[in-house]
Motif scaffolding. Structure first.
Motif, PDB file in Angstrom:
ATOM      1  N   LYS A 128      -2.318  12.029  -6.665  1.00  0.00           N
ATOM      2  CA  LYS A 128      -1.803  10.855  -7.388  1.00  0.00           C
ATOM      3  C   LYS A 128      -0.572  10.250  -6.720  1.00  0.00           C
ATOM      4  CE  LYS A 128      -4.820  11.774 -10.673  1.00  0.00           C
ATOM      5  NZ  LYS A 128      -5.686  12.703 -10.006  1.00  0.00           N
ATOM      6  N   ARG A 129      -0.271  10.648  -5.498  1.00  0.00           N
ATOM      7  CA  ARG A 129       0.908  10.140  -4.779  1.00  0.00           C
ATOM      8  C   ARG A 129       0.795   8.634  -4.523  1.00  0.00           C
ATOM      9  NH1 ARG A 129       5.809  11.065  -4.828  1.00  0.00           N
ATOM     10  NH2 ARG A 129       6.086   8.864  -4.662  1.00  0.00           N
ATOM     11  N   GLN A 130      -0.391   8.196  -4.093  1.00  0.00           N
ATOM     12  CA  GLN A 130      -0.560   6.768  -3.814  1.00  0.00           C
ATOM     13  C   GLN A 130      -0.486   5.949  -5.096  1.00  0.00           C
ATOM     14  OE1 GLN A 130      -3.016   5.901  -0.164  1.00  0.00           O
ATOM     15  NE2 GLN A 130      -3.979   7.797  -0.883  1.00  0.00           N
ATOM     16  N   SER A 131      -1.008   6.498  -6.173  1.00  0.00           N
ATOM     17  CA  SER A 131      -0.930   5.798  -7.455  1.00  0.00           C
ATOM     18  C   SER A 131       0.514   5.624  -7.890  1.00  0.00           C
ATOM     19  CB  SER A 131      -1.705   6.576  -8.520  1.00  0.00           C
ATOM     20  OG  SER A 131      -3.059   6.670  -8.143  1.00  0.00           O
ATOM     21  N   ILE A 132       1.329   6.632  -7.654  1.00  0.00           N
ATOM     22  CA  ILE A 132       2.751   6.542  -7.981  1.00  0.00           C
ATOM     23  C   ILE A 132       3.417   5.480  -7.110  1.00  0.00           C
ATOM     24  CG2 ILE A 132       4.958   7.781  -7.871  1.00  0.00           C
ATOM     25  CD1 ILE A 132       3.323  10.320  -8.670  1.00  0.00           C
ATOM     26  N   ASP A 133       3.111   5.487  -5.814  1.00  0.00           N
ATOM     27  CA  ASP A 133       3.711   4.510  -4.901  1.00  0.00           C
ATOM     28  C   ASP A 133       3.361   3.072  -5.287  1.00  0.00           C
ATOM     29  OD1 ASP A 133       4.792   6.601  -3.471  1.00  0.00           O
ATOM     30  OD2 ASP A 133       3.327   6.500  -1.840  1.00  0.00           O
ATOM     31  N   TRP A 134       2.157   2.868  -5.800  1.00  0.00           N
ATOM     32  CA  TRP A 134       1.721   1.526  -6.203  1.00  0.00           C
ATOM     33  C   TRP A 134       2.145   1.188  -7.633  1.00  0.00           C
ATOM     34  CZ3 TRP A 134      -1.504  -2.155  -3.621  1.00  0.00           C
ATOM     35  CH2 TRP A 134      -1.814  -1.815  -2.303  1.00  0.00           C
ATOM     36  N   GLY A 135       2.697   2.146  -8.376  1.00  0.00           N
ATOM     37  CA  GLY A 135       3.141   1.882  -9.741  1.00  0.00           C
ATOM     38  C   GLY A 135       2.011   1.805 -10.741  1.00  0.00           C
ATOM     39  N   VAL A 136       0.948   2.567 -10.513  1.00  0.00           N
ATOM     40  CA  VAL A 136      -0.214   2.537 -11.406  1.00  0.00           C
ATOM     41  C   VAL A 136       0.124   3.237 -12.717  1.00  0.00           C
ATOM     42  CG1 VAL A 136      -2.592   3.359 -11.674  1.00  0.00           C
ATOM     43  CG2 VAL A 136      -1.833   2.401  -9.492  1.00  0.00           C
ATOM     44  N   TYR A 137      -0.126   2.533 -13.832  1.00  0.00           N
ATOM     45  CA  TYR A 137       0.100   3.075 -15.171  1.00  0.00           C
ATOM     46  C   TYR A 137      -1.115   3.832 -15.680  1.00  0.00           C
ATOM     47  CZ  TYR A 137       4.190   0.057 -15.898  1.00  0.00           C
ATOM     48  OH  TYR A 137       5.405  -0.562 -15.813  1.00  0.00           O
ATOM     49  N   GLY A 138      -2.282   3.274 -15.436  1.00  0.00           N
ATOM     50  CA  GLY A 138      -3.526   3.847 -15.942  1.00  0.00           C
ATOM     51  C   GLY A 138      -4.686   3.235 -15.187  1.00  0.00           C
ATOM     52  N   LEU A 139      -5.874   3.677 -15.503  1.00  0.00           N
ATOM     53  CA  LEU A 139      -7.057   3.192 -14.788  1.00  0.00           C
ATOM     54  C   LEU A 139      -7.910   2.325 -15.690  1.00  0.00           C
ATOM     55  CD1 LEU A 139      -8.100   6.421 -12.891  1.00  0.00           C
ATOM     56  CD2 LEU A 139      -6.701   4.540 -12.082  1.00  0.00           C
ATOM     57  N   PRO A 140      -8.596   1.371 -15.115  1.00  0.00           N
ATOM     58  CA  PRO A 140      -8.486   0.879 -13.752  1.00  0.00           C
ATOM     59  C   PRO A 140      -7.302  -0.076 -13.607  1.00  0.00           C
ATOM     60  CG  PRO A 140     -10.138  -0.396 -14.907  1.00  0.00           C
ATOM     61  CD  PRO A 140      -9.649   0.657 -15.865  1.00  0.00           C
ATOM     62  N   GLU A 141      -6.839  -0.206 -12.398  1.00  0.00           N
ATOM     63  CA  GLU A 141      -5.838  -1.213 -12.047  1.00  0.00           C
ATOM     64  C   GLU A 141      -6.240  -1.804 -10.708  1.00  0.00           C
ATOM     65  OE1 GLU A 141      -1.638  -0.593 -12.325  1.00  0.00           O
ATOM     66  OE2 GLU A 141      -1.853   0.582 -14.148  1.00  0.00           O
ATOM     67  N   THR A 142      -6.027  -3.100 -10.584  1.00  0.00           N
ATOM     68  CA  THR A 142      -6.393  -3.796  -9.361  1.00  0.00           C
ATOM     69  C   THR A 142      -5.215  -4.635  -8.891  1.00  0.00           C
ATOM     70  OG1 THR A 142      -8.694  -3.895 -10.104  1.00  0.00           O
ATOM     71  CG2 THR A 142      -8.068  -5.382  -8.313  1.00  0.00           C
ATOM     72  N   PHE A 143      -4.962  -4.580  -7.595  1.00  0.00           N
ATOM     73  CA  PHE A 143      -3.904  -5.363  -6.988  1.00  0.00           C
ATOM     74  C   PHE A 143      -4.527  -6.404  -6.076  1.00  0.00           C
ATOM     75  CE2 PHE A 143      -1.996  -1.448  -8.268  1.00  0.00           C
ATOM     76  CZ  PHE A 143      -0.709  -1.790  -8.664  1.00  0.00           C
ATOM     77  N   VAL A 144      -4.013  -7.626  -6.142  1.00  0.00           N
ATOM     78  CA  VAL A 144      -4.460  -8.702  -5.269  1.00  0.00           C
ATOM     79  C   VAL A 144      -3.442  -8.793  -4.138  1.00  0.00           C
ATOM     80  CG1 VAL A 144      -5.045 -11.149  -5.111  1.00  0.00           C
ATOM     81  CG2 VAL A 144      -5.419  -9.916  -7.262  1.00  0.00           C
ATOM     82  N   VAL A 145      -3.937  -8.688  -2.898  1.00  0.00           N
ATOM     83  CA  VAL A 145      -3.070  -8.666  -1.722  1.00  0.00           C
ATOM     84  C   VAL A 145      -3.421  -9.863  -0.837  1.00  0.00           C
ATOM     85  CG1 VAL A 145      -2.329  -7.301   0.270  1.00  0.00           C
ATOM     86  CG2 VAL A 145      -3.010  -6.143  -1.841  1.00  0.00           C
ATOM     87  N   ASP A 146      -2.391 -10.604  -0.392  1.00  0.00           N
ATOM     88  CA  ASP A 146      -2.661 -11.764   0.463  1.00  0.00           C
ATOM     89  C   ASP A 146      -2.805 -11.347   1.925  1.00  0.00           C
ATOM     90  OD1 ASP A 146      -0.099 -11.489   1.560  1.00  0.00           O
ATOM     91  OD2 ASP A 146       0.693 -13.315   0.661  1.00  0.00           O
ATOM     92  N   GLU A 147      -3.073 -12.322   2.788  1.00  0.00           N
ATOM     93  CA  GLU A 147      -3.341 -12.000   4.196  1.00  0.00           C
ATOM     94  C   GLU A 147      -2.122 -11.455   4.935  1.00  0.00           C
ATOM     95  OE1 GLU A 147      -2.863 -16.478   6.073  1.00  0.00           O
ATOM     96  OE2 GLU A 147      -4.821 -15.538   5.953  1.00  0.00           O
ATOM     97  N   ASP A 148      -0.931 -11.623   4.369  1.00  0.00           N
ATOM     98  CA  ASP A 148       0.277 -11.069   4.973  1.00  0.00           C
ATOM     99  C   ASP A 148       0.582  -9.664   4.459  1.00  0.00           C
ATOM    100  OD1 ASP A 148       0.744 -13.426   6.438  1.00  0.00           O
ATOM    101  OD2 ASP A 148       1.744 -14.345   4.709  1.00  0.00           O
ATOM    102  N   GLY A 149      -0.276  -9.146   3.586  1.00  0.00           N
ATOM    103  CA  GLY A 149      -0.062  -7.810   3.045  1.00  0.00           C
ATOM    104  C   GLY A 149       0.888  -7.777   1.860  1.00  0.00           C
ATOM    105  N   LYS A 150       1.148  -8.932   1.256  1.00  0.00           N
ATOM    106  CA  LYS A 150       2.026  -9.001   0.089  1.00  0.00           C
ATOM    107  C   LYS A 150       1.188  -8.988  -1.188  1.00  0.00           C
ATOM    108  CE  LYS A 150       6.063 -11.107   2.053  1.00  0.00           C
ATOM    109  NZ  LYS A 150       6.586  -9.866   2.494  1.00  0.00           N
ATOM    110  N   ILE A 151       1.701  -8.317  -2.196  1.00  0.00           N
ATOM    111  CA  ILE A 151       0.989  -8.246  -3.475  1.00  0.00           C
ATOM    112  C   ILE A 151       1.216  -9.543  -4.243  1.00  0.00           C
ATOM    113  CG2 ILE A 151       0.866  -7.057  -5.693  1.00  0.00           C
ATOM    114  CD1 ILE A 151       1.509  -4.471  -4.206  1.00  0.00           C
ATOM    115  N   LEU A 152       0.125 -10.195  -4.604  1.00  0.00           N
ATOM    116  CA  LEU A 152       0.184 -11.436  -5.371  1.00  0.00           C
ATOM    117  C   LEU A 152       0.122 -11.182  -6.867  1.00  0.00           C
ATOM    118  CD1 LEU A 152      -2.271 -13.648  -3.288  1.00  0.00           C
ATOM    119  CD2 LEU A 152       0.232 -13.662  -3.230  1.00  0.00           C
TER     120      LEU A 152
END
Length: 180
Positions: A128-152
């Protein structure tokens, strides 16, 4: 004459403070949304943790290809199962990367064998290390990432048709208009 102690004002002040917090919380733009401090920042680095024979992905895969989605999921998660057909459809247009939180890799494989694999790359997050790094609270969660690698955006909960229409499509449209 009745003597009034200043300590009698403490419960009233505490109640007023809680009432003010409740009022502010109920009148925010999206009272159901869970804010994420990552929106507008670079996507966290992903660690290589392949899931069985499935292709994995690296942080660099989230850059230079337009919008991509990073989906946190597990086979035991009922909302993950419910959103899966929508992920399959989104994967026809946008790269979708999955980070799995199952207790065992075989459960994840059975899930994907049954419902199909929408993921361009999958990582296993047993610790669950990556989930912690991304700030995941629960499942499912989806992040939208732009072409520069920034979270939208961060979407907590399943990607329903309503979420796709009201949240994702405006983001997709905004990114297209930015490029033009």
């Amino acid at each position: 004459m009745v003597k009034v102690s200043p300590l009698m004002a403490v419960p009233v002040a505490l109640f007023a403070g809680f009432a003010m917090l409740a009022f502010v919380g109920l009148h925010r733009d999206d009272p159901d949304g869970l804010p994420s401090v990552l929106v507008g920042r670079d996507a966290p680095t992903v660690s290589s943790a392949p899931l069985l024979e499935y292709p994995e992905f690296q942080t660099a895969d989230l850059q230079g290809q337009g919008i991509s989605l990073v989906n946190f999921w597990a086979s035991w998660c009922a909302p993950c199962r419910a959103e899966h057909p929508n992920l399959m459809e989104l994967a026809e247009t946008y790269p979708v990367y999955g980070i799995n939180q199952d207790y065992g890799e075989k459960d994840a494989k059975a899930f994907l064998d049954e419902l199909g694999n929408p993921y361009a790359g999958i990582l296993f997050d047993g610790s669950k290390r990556q989930s912690i790094d991304w700030g995941v609270y629960g499942l499912p969660e989806t992040f939208v990432v732009d072409e520069d690698g920034k979270i939208l955006a961060r979407i907590a909960g399943p990607l329903t048709q309503r979420v796709i229409e009201n949240t994702l499509e405006p983001i997709f449209a905004a990114q297209v208009s930015v490029k033009q």
